[in-house]
Design a protein around this motif. Structure first.
Motif, short mmCIF file in Angstrom:
data_model
loop_
_atom_site.label_atom_id
_atom_site.label_comp_id
_atom_site.label_asym_id
_atom_site.label_seq_id
_atom_site.Cartn_x
_atom_site.Cartn_y
_atom_site.Cartn_z
N VAL A 32 10.01 -25.30 -24.58
CA VAL A 32 10.15 -24.29 -23.53
C VAL A 32 9.53 -22.96 -23.96
O VAL A 32 8.86 -22.29 -23.18
CB VAL A 32 11.64 -24.11 -23.16
N ALA A 33 9.74 -22.57 -25.22
CA ALA A 33 9.17 -21.32 -25.72
C ALA A 33 7.64 -21.38 -25.71
O ALA A 33 6.97 -20.38 -25.40
CB ALA A 33 9.68 -21.02 -27.12
N LEU A 34 7.07 -22.51 -26.05
CA LEU A 34 5.62 -22.67 -26.03
C LEU A 34 5.08 -22.59 -24.60
O LEU A 34 4.08 -21.93 -24.34
CB LEU A 34 5.22 -24.02 -26.64
N ALA A 35 5.76 -23.26 -23.68
CA ALA A 35 5.24 -23.39 -22.33
C ALA A 35 5.54 -22.18 -21.45
O ALA A 35 4.73 -21.81 -20.61
CB ALA A 35 5.80 -24.65 -21.68
N GLN A 36 6.71 -21.55 -21.63
CA GLN A 36 7.13 -20.50 -20.70
C GLN A 36 7.37 -19.14 -21.36
O GLN A 36 7.71 -18.18 -20.67
CB GLN A 36 8.40 -20.94 -19.96
N GLY A 37 7.24 -19.05 -22.67
CA GLY A 37 7.34 -17.75 -23.31
C GLY A 37 8.66 -17.49 -24.01
O GLY A 37 9.58 -18.32 -24.00
N TRP A 38 8.73 -16.30 -24.62
CA TRP A 38 9.87 -15.93 -25.46
C TRP A 38 11.17 -15.87 -24.68
O TRP A 38 12.20 -16.38 -25.12
CB TRP A 38 9.59 -14.58 -26.12
N ARG A 39 11.17 -15.23 -23.52
CA ARG A 39 12.40 -15.08 -22.73
C ARG A 39 12.97 -16.45 -22.35
O ARG A 39 14.19 -16.65 -22.38
CB ARG A 39 12.15 -14.25 -21.49
N ALA A 40 12.09 -17.37 -21.98
CA ALA A 40 12.55 -18.72 -21.62
C ALA A 40 13.15 -19.42 -22.84
O ALA A 40 14.20 -20.09 -22.74
CB ALA A 40 11.40 -19.54 -21.05
N GLY A 41 12.50 -19.27 -24.00
CA GLY A 41 13.04 -19.86 -25.22
C GLY A 41 14.39 -19.29 -25.58
O GLY A 41 15.30 -20.02 -25.98
N VAL A 42 14.54 -17.98 -25.41
CA VAL A 42 15.83 -17.33 -25.70
C VAL A 42 16.89 -17.79 -24.71
O VAL A 42 18.06 -17.95 -25.07
CB VAL A 42 15.68 -15.80 -25.68
N ALA A 43 16.49 -18.01 -23.46
CA ALA A 43 17.45 -18.48 -22.45
C ALA A 43 18.00 -19.86 -22.84
O ALA A 43 19.21 -20.10 -22.79
CB ALA A 43 16.79 -18.55 -21.08
N TRP A 174 2.94 -16.49 -31.26
CA TRP A 174 1.79 -16.11 -32.07
C TRP A 174 0.53 -16.70 -31.45
O TRP A 174 0.49 -17.87 -31.07
CB TRP A 174 2.00 -16.60 -33.50
N ALA A 175 -0.52 -15.88 -31.33
CA ALA A 175 -1.73 -16.27 -30.60
C ALA A 175 -2.32 -17.61 -31.06
O ALA A 175 -2.68 -18.45 -30.22
CB ALA A 175 -2.77 -15.16 -30.70
N PRO A 176 -2.47 -17.87 -32.37
CA PRO A 176 -3.03 -19.17 -32.78
C PRO A 176 -2.18 -20.35 -32.32
O PRO A 176 -2.72 -21.40 -31.95
CB PRO A 176 -3.06 -19.07 -34.32
N VAL A 177 -0.84 -20.18 -32.35
CA VAL A 177 0.04 -21.26 -31.91
C VAL A 177 -0.11 -21.48 -30.41
O VAL A 177 -0.19 -22.62 -29.93
CB VAL A 177 1.50 -20.95 -32.27
N GLN A 178 -0.14 -20.37 -29.64
CA GLN A 178 -0.32 -20.50 -28.20
C GLN A 178 -1.67 -21.11 -27.84
O GLN A 178 -1.78 -21.90 -26.91
CB GLN A 178 -0.17 -19.11 -27.56
N GLY A 179 -2.71 -20.72 -28.60
CA GLY A 179 -4.03 -21.29 -28.36
C GLY A 179 -4.05 -22.78 -28.59
O GLY A 179 -4.67 -23.55 -27.82
N LEU A 180 -3.36 -23.22 -29.65
CA LEU A 180 -3.27 -24.64 -29.94
C LEU A 180 -2.55 -25.37 -28.81
O LEU A 180 -2.95 -26.46 -28.40
CB LEU A 180 -2.54 -24.85 -31.27
#
Length: 206
Positions: A32-43, A174-180
């Motif tokens: 979820v954090a990878l696909a929808q961002g930090w706030r979604a991961g925290v949720a 982190w940009a490299p992780v998101q790019g992957l």
């Protein structure tokens, strides 16, 4: 008292790093954090932490008794059904090109929906209670004379767990992780879905 506080801090630290071990909670938060961002991961992490709070409270009081009851297997079956549902929701239904918009992939849920899903993912998993018992049994026994120790440990474990989910969710931005992830989203989502399904089958095997 100093020894008891140090014990709580030590167990809480172990809690944060143990979140990286394979399991339904970590796979769900990471995806979820990878696909929808930090706030979604925290949720999702907040929902998991709420379930963890309840399980920790039970584990630090009557956890051993609960795990020995014959009806605990029904919790495993419910957990398996929920994990299979999550696996189906995550598994890619169609192909996507490289560098596609993350928000266009699959279902984008509101934070309160993700919180509820995280809660169910954790509270339906009795293995979590077994993990808490393993992590805290020695400390609870060593400080059984301290009336405040068990409640303090429950709160500390829950807070450290929530902070851990927030930390890992932030690192996944982190940009490299998101790019992957953008490049291999279909494969990564499929892997997460299969891993959740594997855990569901392991629950049914118990």
């Amino acid at each position: 008292m100093t020894e008891a506080v140090l014990s709580i801090l030590t167990v809480s630290g172990l809690m944060v790093f143990s979140q990286l071990s394979p399991g339904p909670d970590v796979f769900f938060v990471f995806r979820v954090a990878l696909a929808q961002g930090w706030r979604a991961g925290v949720a999702v992490g907040s929902g998991i932490s709420l379930g963890f709070l309840i399980q920790a409270a039970v584990a630090c009081s009557a956890g051993a008794w609960v795990m020995q009851q014959p009806w605990s297997r029904y919790m495993l079956w419910a957990a398996a059904a929920w994990l299979l549902y999550l696996a189906w929701k995550i598994f890619p239904k169609e192909g996507f090109g490289a560098d596609a918009d993350l928000q266009s992939r699959g279902e984008v849920c509101s934070c309160h929906v993700l919180l509820c899903r995280g809660f169910l993912c954790n509270i339906l998993n009795p293995k979590c209670m077994l993990f808490i018992l393993t992590l805290s049994a020695g400390a609870l026994q060593a400080h059984a004379h301290c009336a405040w120790y068990a409640p303090a440990l429950v709160v500390a474990l829950t807070l450290s767990g929530w902070l851990g989910w927030a930390l890992w969710s932030a690192l996944l931005q982190w940009a490299p992780v998101q790019g992957l992830y953008r490049r291999y989203a279909v494969v990564i989502d499929a892997v997460f879905a299969v891993l959740l399904a594997v855990f569901a089958l392991l629950f049914l095997w118990q």
